[in-house]
Design a protein around this motif. Structure first.
Motif, mmCIF file in Angstrom:
data_model
loop_
_atom_site.group_PDB
_atom_site.id
_atom_site.type_symbol
_atom_site.label_atom_id
_atom_site.label_comp_id
_atom_site.label_asym_id
_atom_site.label_seq_id
_atom_site.Cartn_x
_atom_site.Cartn_y
_atom_site.Cartn_z
ATOM 1 N N THR A 1 16.242 14.578 -7.292
ATOM 2 C CA THR A 1 17.502 13.936 -6.159
ATOM 3 C C THR A 1 17.937 15.967 -6.979
ATOM 4 O O THR A 1 18.218 17.086 -5.937
ATOM 5 C CB THR A 1 18.441 13.679 -5.984
ATOM 6 O OG1 THR A 1 17.856 11.943 -5.988
ATOM 7 C CG2 THR A 1 19.697 13.758 -5.536
ATOM 8 N N LEU B 1 15.954 18.704 -5.667
ATOM 9 C CA LEU B 1 16.599 18.839 -4.348
ATOM 10 C C LEU B 1 18.103 19.867 -3.981
ATOM 11 O O LEU B 1 17.983 20.697 -3.044
ATOM 12 C CB LEU B 1 16.677 17.919 -3.418
ATOM 13 C CG LEU B 1 15.443 17.897 -2.538
ATOM 14 C CD1 LEU B 1 15.153 16.699 -1.455
ATOM 15 C CD2 LEU B 1 14.821 19.115 -1.858
ATOM 16 N N ALA C 1 12.865 18.410 1.929
ATOM 17 C CA ALA C 1 12.496 16.637 1.117
ATOM 18 C C ALA C 1 11.664 16.038 2.194
ATOM 19 O O ALA C 1 11.113 15.177 1.609
ATOM 20 C CB ALA C 1 14.402 16.446 2.215
ATOM 21 N N GLU D 1 21.913 10.352 -0.685
ATOM 22 C CA GLU D 1 21.040 11.367 -0.977
ATOM 23 C C GLU D 1 20.471 11.584 -2.629
ATOM 24 O O GLU D 1 21.564 11.919 -3.556
ATOM 25 C CB GLU D 1 21.181 12.839 0.256
ATOM 26 C CG GLU D 1 22.817 13.349 -1.060
ATOM 27 C CD GLU D 1 23.267 14.168 -0.173
ATOM 28 O OE1 GLU D 1 22.750 15.432 0.732
ATOM 29 O OE2 GLU D 1 24.066 14.833 -0.049
ATOM 30 N N TYR D 2 18.869 11.312 -2.699
ATOM 31 C CA TYR D 2 17.564 11.467 -1.855
ATOM 32 C C TYR D 2 17.261 9.936 -2.414
ATOM 33 O O TYR D 2 17.241 9.511 -3.261
ATOM 34 C CB TYR D 2 16.925 12.774 -1.575
ATOM 35 C CG TYR D 2 17.353 13.583 -0.896
ATOM 36 C CD1 TYR D 2 17.469 14.176 0.178
ATOM 37 C CD2 TYR D 2 18.278 14.547 -1.994
ATOM 38 C CE1 TYR D 2 17.882 15.187 1.166
ATOM 39 C CE2 TYR D 2 18.439 15.923 -1.165
ATOM 40 C CZ TYR D 2 18.469 16.010 0.459
ATOM 41 O OH TYR D 2 18.832 17.018 0.578
#
Lengths: 587, 240
Positions: A93, A96, A211, A233-234
């Protein structure tokens, strides 16, 4: 910081009281769905487990509930992540979420060091004579022998960033309980958001391009309110999908194990096999090649849009008319004055092209399917959005036909629903356009999926009457003929129909449109009248629903009809709302 | 209707507990209702269609109904035959003091703009500023002129399952809101409102377009209405 725990299932392990998820999460019906539990450890074996900084697990503020004994109380929960304990998000995570930041930094660096890089790699093309650089920080560092210090600083910044990301990841936990979804985040400033499940307006799973390459997805639980969404997320794609299934199953109020088995098992068989096969190939590749469908419920889409039709429909939209007008204007301008006008419009054309490509890409790979927990709509070529909207969450819907689509018999369906976004979020709600383009049969199937209460033959009659226009036996109450001057062409169509569970507003002769308002969702009804309408003894009726794109009023109706509709619709709305059980749709 | 905005009994009485209604006042109110033909029509028509009409009991029995305490008693209608009819049932209206508050606040704006324009004229000696100032003055004066009539056009009815709200004379608007749809009830009052003991009640549903705002209720009426609405909404609660 130095406490390095032995490698554990890591992020999937409960944060609070030590409790291994695997045995507990096995629901009663695990016999027919073994997959979501078993692949879990090796699925995340590839996940980097930075053994270094492992801060102390965040203490759950003393609010942690006692570990719930699983089994009969949580039927239908299939993912170990939704066992009612606190869990962490996917370990990638931070990459990203911080990835953008890093990209910006790299971009700034490259922009600044462009000359130098050019010189380094392709010395022939450099404009600067060799050995002479424009003065910049790198020269300063090299010139003053500060390389070590600079390197140290960079390293320190990197370490701090890593630790910060890691910390924020560790403190970002979520829990899916029997009655609500909770997310806690923040290291210094803790936030704790809890969304009750019986108010869930939908769950959507977004997979942006990057992603998707990493096999991750963003799960968003849509709440009713401004900025009311809970975002996870995520998560890993497959986990996100099972978690979504769990959330919907819990929200549906399907408490009985029997009901749960009946509701979900027909879909589970082939899906799990496909999942297992897909897991071998790898999420990223699979996601790009096959598309979105990793759902537990693997339902067949009721509508297929051929790419050609989609492209043609986008080309025949209102923007094309705008474009043609624009072209004509520029050509005229260029021929009467200077040719340079032609060059100034290049950006505008680029904008149009981008718009076409974007709307096409958004509409590609479209599917809509009924699931036990509502309608599932999937969109998007690059960023794939897949949304499940439970029954009774659609507040209004419209079937409409732009003028240019008429020869082809194409229609579009859009809905009003609560998207739970903040006021500042201006990105379009993708779900609003439920059917970008479709034939009459498609529209009927979509309507059947969106409003399963009505039998299909009634929908067909409705299409004949409501969408296609007045037949000799027209159930709609329309504009009186004395006022037809105000609706010169459409006065036979312009009207309303109130049934026991919906209000239909029919409008337009060139641009045909039918709005449907389920009475159980109708907030209020209004009638208004200005001086002109008063002179004609007419009035305008407005159905008040949550804001959205569906037009909600129809004018030039007979005054007495309008006043009667006000009373009847209000009374019917009360009755329909009293019988409405969709907040726990399976209970 | 011969009522001027401030008949004696509706004169602002900030220093008197507003709930304290003397029998004389109530009598006056009844009389004023009777002397208008529309008022009679109202009284007469309020008996019809009891099924739909059984109103929600607002006041605890025995008290003077605060909703109709020192309010207007007749809704003016447009002359056109095609107007939206008043229909059955009793319409509750705004407090008379509301007009006074509006006149004071709009009059203050008018005077301020006028004074500012005059000062500019005297000090700087140019006069083109009368164009924007004139527009503002005209608009305000027009608002001031129609305020007394406009304030009377507001009305609300508490029916069995829904609240009906109407406003406007030239542009009429009628809204029916089922009680179960109410998300919240908002009461606001500014300093001037407080001085005259009135408040504004806003009814919020999930639809922004519902737009039911009752601007000038007596404070007691507003609170009573709020409590009633919340209570009724509670028993008829539905989802969104």
């Amino acid at each position: 910081m130095t406490d390095s725990r032995p490698p554990e299932p890591g992020w999937a392990a409960p944060v609070g009281p030590a409790l291994t998820p695997q045995p507990d999460a096995a629901p009663p019906r695990q016999a027919d769905v073994p997959t979501p539990v078993t692949p879990q450890p090796d699925e995340y074996a590839h996940a980097p487990q930075p053994g270094g900084p492992t801060p102390v697990a965040p203490q759950p503020d003393g609010q942690d509930r006692a570990p719930q004994p699983d089994g009969p109380e949580r039927p239908g929960v299939r993912s170990p992540l939704s066992d009612g304990e606190w869990h962490r998000l996917h370990p990638l995570t931070p990459l990203l979420r911080g990835g953008l930041f890093l990209l910006v930094i790299i971009g700034v660096f490259i922009a600044n060091a462009r000359e130098r890089l050019l010189e380094l790699f392709v010395p022939a093309f450099s404009e600067v004579p060799p050995g002479e650089y424009p003065p910049d920080p790198v020269d300063f560092i090299l010139g003053n022998n500060l390389l070590l210090i600079a390197g140290g600083v960079v390293l320190a910044v990197l370490v701090v960033l890593l630790v910060a990301f890691r910390l924020s990841w560790r403190f970002h936990t979520f829990r899916i309980g029997a009655d609500d979804v909770e997310v806690r985040s923040g290291v210094l400033f803790r936030t704790h958001r809890r969304a009750p499940l019986d108010r869930v307006q939908g769950v959507n799973l977004t997979r942006p391009m990057i992603a998707r390459l990493l096999g991750m997805a963003k799960l968003e639980v849509v709440g009713a309110g401004l900025d009311a969404n809970v975002r996870l997320e995520y998560l890993g794609t497959r986990d996100a999908d099972t978690v979504r299934g769990d959330i919907l199953r819990l929200a549906s109020g399907r408490r009985l194990a029997a009901a749960s088995t009946r509701g979900a098992s027909p879909a589970a068989g082939p899906g799990s096999l496909a999942q297992r096969a897909a897991g071998v190939v790898g999420d990223g590749v699979q996601g790009i090649v096959v598309g979105e469908d990793l759902s537990d419920a693997e339902p067949e889409s009721v509508v297929r849009i051929p790419v050609g039709r989609l492209a043609a429909s986008r080309l025949l939209g209102g923007s094309t008319v705008l474009l043609l007008v624009f072209v004509v204007v520029t050509v005229v301008a260029a021929s009467t004055s200077t040719l340079w006008v032609l060059f100034s419009v290049v950006p505008a054309f680029l904008g149009f092209a981008a718009y076409y490509v974007r709307s096409l890409a958004r509409g590609l790979r479209y599917s809509i399917a009924p699931t036990p927990d509502g309608v599932r709509v999937t969109f998007g070529l690059f960023t794939t959005v897949s949304e499940v909207v439970p029954p009774g969450r659609i507040h209004a819907l419209e079937v409409r036909q732009p003028l240019l689509w008429r020869p082809f018999g194409w229609w579009a369906v859009s809905v009003n629903r609560l998207s739970g976004r903040g006021a500042t979020d201006t990105s379009t709600d993708q779900f609003a356009a439920v059917l970008p383009v479709g034939t009459r049969a498609d529209v009927e199937r979509v309507l059947g999926v969106l409003a399963p209460g009505l039998p299909p033959e009634e929908w067909a009659a409705l299409f004949e009457d409501g969408v296609l226009g007045p037949r000799p036996t027209d159930p709609f109450t329309t504009t009186p003929s004395r006022a037809r001057l105000l609706r010169l062409f459409s006065w036979r169509r312009n009207g309303f129909l109130l049934t026991h569970d919906a209000l239909f507003l029919r409008r337009g002769w060139l641009w045909r449109s039918l709005s449907v308002f389920p009475l159980a969702r109708l907030q209020s009804v209004g009638v208004r009248q200005g001086p002109l309408a008063r002179a004609m003894r007419t009035a305008t009726v407005t159905a008040h629903v949550i804001p959205g794109s569906v037009p909600a009023s129809v004018g030039v109706l007979d005054r007495d009809d309008a006043v009667r509709l006000l009373d009847d619709a209000s009374a019917s709305a009360v009755a329909a709302a009293a019988g409405d059980r969709s907040h726990r749709w399976a209970g | 209707m011969t009522n001027t905005p401030g008949p004696p009994e509706s004169a602002p009485s900030p220093f008197r507990p507003s709930g304290d209604v003397t029998p004389g006042e109530a009598a006056v109110r009844v009389v004023s209702a009777e002397e208008s033909p529309a008022g009679e029509a109202l009284e007469a028509s309020s008996v019809v269609s009891p099924s739909r009409e059984a109103p929600v009991a607002v006041a605890p029995s025995g008290e003077v109904d605060a909703l109709d305490d020192r309010t207007f008693s007749r809704i003016p209608e447009p002359r056109g035959e095609g107007r939206l009819p008043l229909g059955d049932g009793t319409w509750h209206q705004l407090a008379r003091a509301y007009v006074l508050v509006q006149v004071i606040s709009q009059g203050a704006v008018l005077l301020l703009v006028l004074a500012a324009a005059v000062v500019v004229q005297v000090v700087f000696g140019f006069s083109w500023h009368w164009i924007p100032a004139g527009v503002v003055l005209l608009v305000t004066a027009f608002g001031l002129a129609i305020t007394p009539r406009q304030a009377r056009s507001f009305g609300y009815q508490l029916r069995r399952d829904d609240l009906v709200f109407r406003r406007g004379i030239l542009w009429q608007r009628v809204v029916a809101v089922p009680y179960g749809r109410m998300q919240l009830v908002d009461i606001t009052h500014g300093p001037l409102d407080r001085g005259f003991g009135i408040a504004q009640l806003k009814l919020v549903t999930a639809a922004a377009s519902t737009g039911v705002t009752i601007p000038g209720l007596n404070q007691r009426a507003a609170e009573q209405l709020r409590d009633t609405l919340i209570e009724v909404a509670e028993t008829r609660r539905t989802g969104l």
